[in-house]
Design a protein around this motif. Structure first.
Motif, PDB file in Angstrom:
ATOM      1  N   TRP A  18       0.853  -1.183   0.000  1.00  0.00           N
ATOM      2  CA  TRP A  18       0.000   0.000   0.000  1.00  0.00           C
ATOM      3  C   TRP A  18       0.892   1.237   0.000  1.00  0.00           C
ATOM      4  O   TRP A  18       1.845   1.312   0.773  1.00  0.00           O
ATOM      5  N   LYS A  50     -16.491   8.141  -2.931  1.00  0.00           N
ATOM      6  CA  LYS A  50     -15.582   7.018  -3.182  1.00  0.00           C
ATOM      7  C   LYS A  50     -14.559   7.417  -4.238  1.00  0.00           C
ATOM      8  O   LYS A  50     -14.879   8.139  -5.179  1.00  0.00           O
ATOM      9  N   PRO A 114      -6.755  -1.477  -5.842  1.00  0.00           N
ATOM     10  CA  PRO A 114      -7.497  -1.246  -4.602  1.00  0.00           C
ATOM     11  C   PRO A 114      -7.144   0.110  -3.992  1.00  0.00           C
ATOM     12  O   PRO A 114      -5.983   0.543  -4.037  1.00  0.00           O
ATOM     13  N   GLU A 116      -7.903   2.694  -0.482  1.00  0.00           N
ATOM     14  CA  GLU A 116      -8.419   2.912   0.877  1.00  0.00           C
ATOM     15  C   GLU A 116      -8.268   4.393   1.186  1.00  0.00           C
ATOM     16  O   GLU A 116      -7.241   4.998   0.860  1.00  0.00           O
ATOM     17  N   ARG A 118      -7.951   6.779   4.287  1.00  0.00           N
ATOM     18  CA  ARG A 118      -7.695   6.788   5.726  1.00  0.00           C
ATOM     19  C   ARG A 118      -7.052   8.105   6.107  1.00  0.00           C
ATOM     20  O   ARG A 118      -6.064   8.515   5.479  1.00  0.00           O
ATOM     21  N   TRP A 123      -4.830   5.860  -0.246  1.00  0.00           N
ATOM     22  CA  TRP A 123      -3.833   4.795  -0.297  1.00  0.00           C
ATOM     23  C   TRP A 123      -4.168   3.891  -1.478  1.00  0.00           C
ATOM     24  O   TRP A 123      -5.331   3.521  -1.677  1.00  0.00           O
ATOM     25  N   PRO A 133      -5.072  -6.584   3.856  1.00  0.00           N
ATOM     26  CA  PRO A 133      -5.646  -5.442   4.584  1.00  0.00           C
ATOM     27  C   PRO A 133      -4.578  -4.367   4.775  1.00  0.00           C
ATOM     28  O   PRO A 133      -3.404  -4.680   5.014  1.00  0.00           O
ATOM     29  N   ILE A 134      -4.977  -3.119   4.636  1.00  0.00           N
ATOM     30  CA  ILE A 134      -4.030  -2.011   4.735  1.00  0.00           C
ATOM     31  C   ILE A 134      -3.320  -2.014   6.089  1.00  0.00           C
ATOM     32  O   ILE A 134      -2.164  -1.608   6.188  1.00  0.00           O
ATOM     33  N   GLU A 135      -3.969  -2.532   7.110  1.00  0.00           N
ATOM     34  CA  GLU A 135      -3.370  -2.587   8.452  1.00  0.00           C
ATOM     35  C   GLU A 135      -2.097  -3.424   8.493  1.00  0.00           C
ATOM     36  O   GLU A 135      -1.280  -3.273   9.396  1.00  0.00           O
TER      37      GLU A 135
END
Length: 172
Positions: A18, A50, A114, A116, A118, A123, A133-135
């Motif tokens: 990411w 979005k 993809p 995200e 945040r 991202w 997952p971005i986490e």
């Protein structure tokens, strides 16, 4: 494998991570925003709240989609021959110059990436498979609600590895 082999092969950056692309506030409501990441021309485009990321050139003739038009909801139309793509899937949904019986519709698509949102940052996962997952890639403190995020967005021409190596060493 030699130590650091992947690092030395990554001339344009490391894929399958990411990356912060820009601040969400910089993505216009009516036109695509062109960006270049890891050597790839991409566009960021907003539909309501979005933001989508797609490859930056039309599959048909390679025209930059930063000149694309928003003719229909959740689509982007290339100004050259009217190829119209779905923002979510990248699928060609119409070829306006061919008419409703176009045989190319459904057979080609733009690559999508993809995204995200945040802390006001867009991202993008620049990679070749499913995005984790971005986490898994971003420090949790950065993603926590209320984290203070700021900075500048600029294009920096140069060797990314030297910039990273210099930023890691506090004497630089």
């Amino acid at each position: 494998r030699q130590p650091m082999e992947r690092y030395h092969q990554a001339v344009l950056g490391l894929r399958n991570y990411w990356y912060p692309a820009t601040f969400a506030s910089r993505v216009p409501r009516k036109r695509p925003l062109g960006i270049k990441m890891l050597g790839e021309e991409l566009i960021l485009i907003r539909e309501g709240e979005k933001i989508y990321c797609l490859q930056g050139r039309c599959v048909h003739r390679g025209v930059p989609l930063t000149a694309g038009k928003r003719e229909f909801p959740c689509t982007l139309t290339c100004p050259y021959h009217g190829w119209t793509y779905n923002l979510e899937t990248g699928a060609l949904v119409a070829a306006l110059t061919d008419g409703p019986e176009s045989t190319i519709v459904g057979k080609v698509k733009l690559k999508t990436y993809p995204v995200e949102l945040r802390q006001g940052v867009v991202w993008v996962f620049v990679g070749d498979g499913d995005a984790p997952p971005i986490e898994e890639d971003v420090f949790p403190e950065f993603l926590q609600s209320g984290a203070l995020v700021g900075g500048r967005v600029f294009e920096w021409t140069g060797n990314w590895r030297l910039a990273m190596e210099g930023s890691i060493d506090p004497s630089h």
